[in-house]
Design an enzyme around this catalytic site. Structure first.
Site, PDB file in Angstrom:
ATOM      1  N   THR A  95       0.813  -1.253  -0.205  1.00  0.00           N
ATOM      2  CA  THR A  95      -0.099   0.208   0.001  1.00  0.00           C
ATOM      3  C   THR A  95       0.853   1.400   0.039  1.00  0.00           C
ATOM      4  O   THR A  95       0.348   2.274  -0.169  1.00  0.00           O
ATOM      5  CB  THR A  95      -0.994  -0.078   1.137  1.00  0.00           C
ATOM      6  N   HIS A  98       7.165   2.711  -1.101  1.00  0.00           N
ATOM      7  CA  HIS A  98       8.518   3.130  -0.579  1.00  0.00           C
ATOM      8  C   HIS A  98       8.957   1.805  -0.173  1.00  0.00           C
ATOM      9  O   HIS A  98       8.195   1.235   0.907  1.00  0.00           O
ATOM     10  CB  HIS A  98       8.388   4.272   0.292  1.00  0.00           C
ATOM     11  N   HIS A 100      10.000  -1.322   2.084  1.00  0.00           N
ATOM     12  CA  HIS A 100       9.864  -1.663   3.576  1.00  0.00           C
ATOM     13  C   HIS A 100       9.853  -3.085   3.624  1.00  0.00           C
ATOM     14  O   HIS A 100       9.166  -3.699   2.920  1.00  0.00           O
ATOM     15  CB  HIS A 100       8.769  -0.594   3.941  1.00  0.00           C
TER      16      HIS A 100
END
Ligand code: 5GP
Ligand code: ZN
Length: 114
Positions: A95, A98, A100
């Site tokens: 969602t 970036h 992660h």
């Protein structure tokens, strides 16, 4: 920095977060909606959309993330184990675009992966 990216804004300090680890390349902070007693997000300070955006030149950052995870697991007393997850793309459940890794622990995790 990607001006449209939530995690880049967290790195820049424009959005607050509960930081638990930081070095020159990596930031880690508590997930705002924890799904386990320990739920930490570990991110590179450089913006990459996901694993799919990594190249031979940039992929080493995932090793730095692993080392941060190992240190955090010790600090959060996850001697019995934990899970590292990175979601990629729509079907992967990503969602925030970036890169992660979720560090999840503090309970006996399900054997099911999906
Ligand atoms: P994804 O679904 O992309 O793998 O994971 C994104 C994660 O970011 C989710 O677990 C979500 O709870 C977390 N998250 C979304 N917005 C924020 C925020 O503003 N602060 C923090 N700390 N976590 C966030
Ligand atoms: Zn970003």
């Amino acid at each position: 920095m990607n001006n449209d990216c939530l995690f880049c804004k967290i790195i820049a300090g424009e959005i607050s977060s509960a930081k638990v680890f930081e070095n020159d390349k990596i930031l880690a902070f508590k997930d705002i909606h924890p799904q386990a007693p320990v739920h930490i997000l570990i991110i590179p300070k450089e913006h990459y959309d996901s694993v799919n955006a990594l190249t031979e030149d940039s992929a080493a950052v995932t090793g730095d993330i692993m080392l941060a995870a190992k240190q955090l697991a010790e600090e959060f007393h996850l001697e019995k184990g934990y899970r590292l997850i990175t979601n990629i793309g729509e079907d992967g459940g990503q969602t925030v675009k970036h890169l992660h890794f979720h560090l999840i622990g503090g309970l006996k995790l399900s054997e099911k992966m999906n």
